[in-house]
Design a protein around this motif. Structure first.
Motif, PDB file in Angstrom:
ATOM      1  N   ARG A 110      -5.559   6.050  -4.017  1.00 59.25           N
ATOM      2  CA  ARG A 110      -5.684   5.145  -2.878  1.00 59.25           C
ATOM      3  C   ARG A 110      -5.390   3.701  -3.241  1.00 59.25           C
ATOM      4  O   ARG A 110      -4.695   2.992  -2.514  1.00 59.25           O
ATOM      5  N   TRP A 111      -5.866   3.257  -4.383  1.00 57.40           N
ATOM      6  CA  TRP A 111      -5.765   1.832  -4.718  1.00 57.40           C
ATOM      7  C   TRP A 111      -4.380   1.465  -5.232  1.00 57.40           C
ATOM      8  O   TRP A 111      -3.973   0.312  -5.131  1.00 57.40           O
ATOM      9  N   PHE A 112      -3.666   2.440  -5.744  1.00 60.23           N
ATOM     10  CA  PHE A 112      -2.262   2.184  -6.092  1.00 60.23           C
ATOM     11  C   PHE A 112      -1.426   2.017  -4.832  1.00 60.23           C
ATOM     12  O   PHE A 112      -0.545   1.158  -4.764  1.00 60.23           O
ATOM     13  N   ALA A 113      -1.694   2.859  -3.833  1.00 59.45           N
ATOM     14  CA  ALA A 113      -0.985   2.719  -2.555  1.00 59.45           C
ATOM     15  C   ALA A 113      -1.349   1.401  -1.885  1.00 59.45           C
ATOM     16  O   ALA A 113      -0.509   0.770  -1.225  1.00 59.45           O
ATOM     17  N   ASN A 114      -2.585   0.949  -2.079  1.00 61.66           N
ATOM     18  CA  ASN A 114      -3.040  -0.288  -1.455  1.00 61.66           C
ATOM     19  C   ASN A 114      -2.296  -1.508  -1.993  1.00 61.66           C
ATOM     20  O   ASN A 114      -2.231  -2.540  -1.323  1.00 61.66           O
ATOM     21  N   LEU A 115      -1.728  -1.386  -3.173  1.00 61.24           N
ATOM     22  CA  LEU A 115      -0.961  -2.494  -3.746  1.00 61.24           C
ATOM     23  C   LEU A 115       0.242  -2.850  -2.880  1.00 61.24           C
ATOM     24  O   LEU A 115       0.693  -4.002  -2.871  1.00 61.24           O
ATOM     25  N   PHE A 116       0.784  -1.867  -2.178  1.00 61.57           N
ATOM     26  CA  PHE A 116       1.997  -2.070  -1.384  1.00 61.57           C
ATOM     27  C   PHE A 116       1.686  -2.346   0.092  1.00 61.57           C
ATOM     28  O   PHE A 116       2.589  -2.398   0.914  1.00 61.57           O
ATOM     29  N   GLU A 117       0.395  -2.500   0.406  1.00 64.84           N
ATOM     30  CA  GLU A 117      -0.008  -2.795   1.770  1.00 64.84           C
ATOM     31  C   GLU A 117      -0.302  -4.289   1.910  1.00 64.84           C
ATOM     32  O   GLU A 117      -0.443  -5.005   0.921  1.00 64.84           O
ATOM     33  N   GLN A 118      -0.396  -4.753   3.140  1.00 60.40           N
ATOM     34  CA  GLN A 118      -0.729  -6.151   3.413  1.00 60.40           C
ATOM     35  C   GLN A 118      -2.144  -6.428   2.930  1.00 60.40           C
ATOM     36  O   GLN A 118      -3.087  -5.709   3.260  1.00 60.40           O
ATOM     37  N   GLY A 173      -4.540 -12.414  -2.058  1.00 59.69           N
ATOM     38  CA  GLY A 173      -3.666 -12.016  -3.156  1.00 59.69           C
ATOM     39  C   GLY A 173      -2.246 -11.757  -2.704  1.00 59.69           C
ATOM     40  O   GLY A 173      -1.993 -11.343  -1.566  1.00 59.69           O
ATOM     41  N   ASP A 174      -1.335 -12.042  -3.589  1.00 54.56           N
ATOM     42  CA  ASP A 174       0.091 -11.815  -3.343  1.00 54.56           C
ATOM     43  C   ASP A 174       0.638 -11.040  -4.533  1.00 54.56           C
ATOM     44  O   ASP A 174       1.198 -11.606  -5.462  1.00 54.56           O
ATOM     45  N   THR A 214     -10.168 -12.140  -9.289  1.00 54.09           N
ATOM     46  CA  THR A 214     -11.458 -11.688  -9.842  1.00 54.09           C
ATOM     47  C   THR A 214     -12.643 -12.304  -9.100  1.00 54.09           C
ATOM     48  O   THR A 214     -13.763 -11.793  -9.209  1.00 54.09           O
ATOM     49  N   THR A 215     -12.411 -13.375  -8.361  1.00 51.16           N
ATOM     50  CA  THR A 215     -13.511 -14.040  -7.654  1.00 51.16           C
ATOM     51  C   THR A 215     -13.635 -13.610  -6.198  1.00 51.16           C
ATOM     52  O   THR A 215     -14.649 -13.908  -5.562  1.00 51.16           O
ATOM     53  N   ASN A 216     -12.611 -12.917  -5.659  1.00 52.50           N
ATOM     54  CA  ASN A 216     -12.694 -12.591  -4.234  1.00 52.50           C
ATOM     55  C   ASN A 216     -12.282 -11.165  -3.884  1.00 52.50           C
ATOM     56  O   ASN A 216     -12.311 -10.792  -2.716  1.00 52.50           O
ATOM     57  N   VAL A 217     -11.876 -10.375  -4.852  1.00 48.85           N
ATOM     58  CA  VAL A 217     -11.498  -8.986  -4.585  1.00 48.85           C
ATOM     59  C   VAL A 217     -12.642  -8.075  -5.012  1.00 48.85           C
ATOM     60  O   VAL A 217     -13.127  -8.157  -6.150  1.00 48.85           O
ATOM     61  N   THR A 218     -13.074  -7.233  -4.126  1.00 54.82           N
ATOM     62  CA  THR A 218     -14.243  -6.380  -4.389  1.00 54.82           C
ATOM     63  C   THR A 218     -13.906  -4.903  -4.368  1.00 54.82           C
ATOM     64  O   THR A 218     -14.783  -4.069  -4.200  1.00 54.82           O
ATOM     65  N   THR A 219     -12.637  -4.559  -4.528  1.00 54.32           N
ATOM     66  CA  THR A 219     -12.228  -3.153  -4.543  1.00 54.32           C
ATOM     67  C   THR A 219     -11.465  -2.866  -5.838  1.00 54.32           C
ATOM     68  O   THR A 219     -10.979  -3.796  -6.499  1.00 54.32           O
ATOM     69  N   PRO A 220     -11.334  -1.594  -6.185  1.00 55.08           N
ATOM     70  CA  PRO A 220     -10.598  -1.235  -7.411  1.00 55.08           C
ATOM     71  C   PRO A 220      -9.104  -1.508  -7.359  1.00 55.08           C
ATOM     72  O   PRO A 220      -8.391  -1.165  -8.298  1.00 55.08           O
ATOM     73  N   VAL A 221      -8.608  -2.127  -6.280  1.00 53.68           N
ATOM     74  CA  VAL A 221      -7.185  -2.463  -6.233  1.00 53.68           C
ATOM     75  C   VAL A 221      -6.823  -3.400  -7.382  1.00 53.68           C
ATOM     76  O   VAL A 221      -5.694  -3.403  -7.880  1.00 53.68           O
ATOM     77  N   LEU A 222      -7.792  -4.191  -7.828  1.00 58.10           N
ATOM     78  CA  LEU A 222      -7.562  -5.081  -8.965  1.00 58.10           C
ATOM     79  C   LEU A 222      -7.296  -4.272 -10.234  1.00 58.10           C
ATOM     80  O   LEU A 222      -6.431  -4.622 -11.044  1.00 58.10           O
ATOM     81  N   ALA A 276      -3.508  -1.689 -14.150  1.00 59.53           N
ATOM     82  CA  ALA A 276      -2.887  -0.486 -14.705  1.00 59.53           C
ATOM     83  C   ALA A 276      -1.369  -0.537 -14.577  1.00 59.53           C
ATOM     84  O   ALA A 276      -0.640  -0.199 -15.516  1.00 59.53           O
ATOM     85  N   VAL A 277      -0.881  -0.981 -13.403  1.00 59.92           N
ATOM     86  CA  VAL A 277       0.564  -1.045 -13.186  1.00 59.92           C
ATOM     87  C   VAL A 277       1.205  -2.054 -14.129  1.00 59.92           C
ATOM     88  O   VAL A 277       2.248  -1.787 -14.746  1.00 59.92           O
ATOM     89  N   THR A 278       0.616  -3.243 -14.243  1.00 56.33           N
ATOM     90  CA  THR A 278       1.201  -4.264 -15.116  1.00 56.33           C
ATOM     91  C   THR A 278       1.150  -3.841 -16.583  1.00 56.33           C
ATOM     92  O   THR A 278       2.064  -4.163 -17.356  1.00 56.33           O
ATOM     93  N   THR A 279       0.113  -3.114 -16.966  1.00 55.70           N
ATOM     94  CA  THR A 279       0.035  -2.610 -18.335  1.00 55.70           C
ATOM     95  C   THR A 279       1.143  -1.601 -18.609  1.00 55.70           C
ATOM     96  O   THR A 279       1.786  -1.630 -19.667  1.00 55.70           O
ATOM     97  N   LEU A 280       1.388  -0.722 -17.638  1.00 52.88           N
ATOM     98  CA  LEU A 280       2.467   0.252 -17.795  1.00 52.88           C
ATOM     99  C   LEU A 280       3.824  -0.438 -17.856  1.00 52.88           C
ATOM    100  O   LEU A 280       4.713  -0.006 -18.602  1.00 52.88           O
ATOM    101  N   VAL A 281       3.999  -1.511 -17.083  1.00 51.27           N
ATOM    102  CA  VAL A 281       5.247  -2.266 -17.152  1.00 51.27           C
ATOM    103  C   VAL A 281       5.429  -2.863 -18.540  1.00 51.27           C
ATOM    104  O   VAL A 281       6.519  -2.806 -19.127  1.00 51.27           O
ATOM    105  N   SER A 282       4.355  -3.425 -19.094  1.00 54.35           N
ATOM    106  CA  SER A 282       4.432  -4.006 -20.441  1.00 54.35           C
ATOM    107  C   SER A 282       4.795  -2.947 -21.473  1.00 54.35           C
ATOM    108  O   SER A 282       5.675  -3.168 -22.321  1.00 54.35           O
TER     109      SER A 282
END
Length: 275
Positions: free
Chosen positions: A53-61, A65-66, A232-240, A245-251
């Motif tokens: 769910r939270w990976f899909a949420n990355l591509f939603e409005q 966060g941007d 980290t100061t305003n996001v309260t879901t595992p989307v962070l 995880a995505v940026t780590t895989l890119v690295s």
């Protein structure tokens, strides 16, 4: 049976290395696991189901966060820094092979930024842009700030490469009628190419996750490290965690591609009989 001849020092070092690996990869593993929390999952254990769910949420409005914009800015900035670091480090390595007036002073001036706190460099560049009436942006002031971090490493690597490089290869090429440019393009460059790949990888990774030197120089638009810090100061879901995880895989993907490139170059050199 053969007696174990390893002394106590071996086990101390093994325990230290184990703690190091745990300290390095433990938090990363936690983030990767929590990225797969269920739809109603929180920011901590225990897991409340498993989902994407939270990976899909990355591509939603997003309300805050941007993700896409900050990621693309960091990627473009990293590629700009990588290309510039490779070119300048190569030219510096070639120039310092023969030495010139003031080369020692220039060398220490180039690497001095490594001992200056990163936040001071970021603050100084930001103030300089403000004094001269220039707008700070990720592609200008932040680009320069990142180069103060990556170029010294690239130059030091190329110095080490050319200190071990035998001029006999170039002399042999010139004896066979090659011009200076041909000797460089067909002899020197293929030999040092794996090192240039390493310099490029170094430049990209140092820029991609740089925070301190970007803080005062990025302007109105955040790069990915700044965006993650702000979230980290305003996001309260595992989307962070999903973003981490995505940026780590890119690295790891960039590192894997670079290692594959080095292996391919080494394979081609073995076929040509170049040591």
């Amino acid at each position: 049976m053969q007696a174990d001849k390893r002394g106590p020092g071996f086990y101390v070092l093994a325990a230290f290395f184990g703690l190091f690996v745990l300290f390095l990869y433990g938090p990363l593993s936690t983030i990767l696991i929590l990225a797969f929390q269920g739809p109603n999952g929180g920011l901590t254990f225990p897991m409340n189901g498993v989902s994407l769910r939270w990976f899909a949420n990355l591509f939603e409005q997003q309300a805050v966060g941007d993700f896409g914009g900050s990621f693309s800015r960091s990627l473009i900035l990293g590629l700009m820094v990588m290309a510039t670091t490779v070119v300048v480090s190569l030219l510096a390595g070639l120039a310092f092979r023969r030495g010139f007036l003031g080369s020692t002073a220039l060398f220490y001036l180039a690497i001095s930024s490594l001992v200056v706190p990163s936040i001071l460099i970021s603050l100084g560049i930001g103030l300089a842009f403000q004094i001269f009436g220039l707008e700070s942006a990720w592609y200008s002031s932040a680009f320069g700030a990142h180069l103060t971090w990556t170029l010294p490493f690239g130059v030091l690597i190329m110095f080490a490469v050319f200190n071990r490089f035998s001029p006999a290869y170039e002399e042999a090429a010139r004896d066979l009628g090659a011009s200076n440019w041909q000797a460089f393009a067909y002899v020197v460059l293929p030999i040092i190419l794996p090192s240039l790949v390493g310099v490029g990888l170094f430049g990209f990774t140092l820029s991609y996750d740089e925070f301190a030197r970007t803080l005062m120089t990025a302007g109105s638009f955040n790069t990915l490290p700044l965006e993650i810090y702000g979230m980290t100061t305003n996001v309260t879901t595992p989307v962070l965690y999903a973003l981490g995880a995505v940026t780590t895989l890119v690295s790891f993907g960039v590192i894997g591609a670079a290692l594959a490139g080095v292996a391919l170059i080494a394979r081609q050199r073995r076929k040509l009989g170049v040591s």
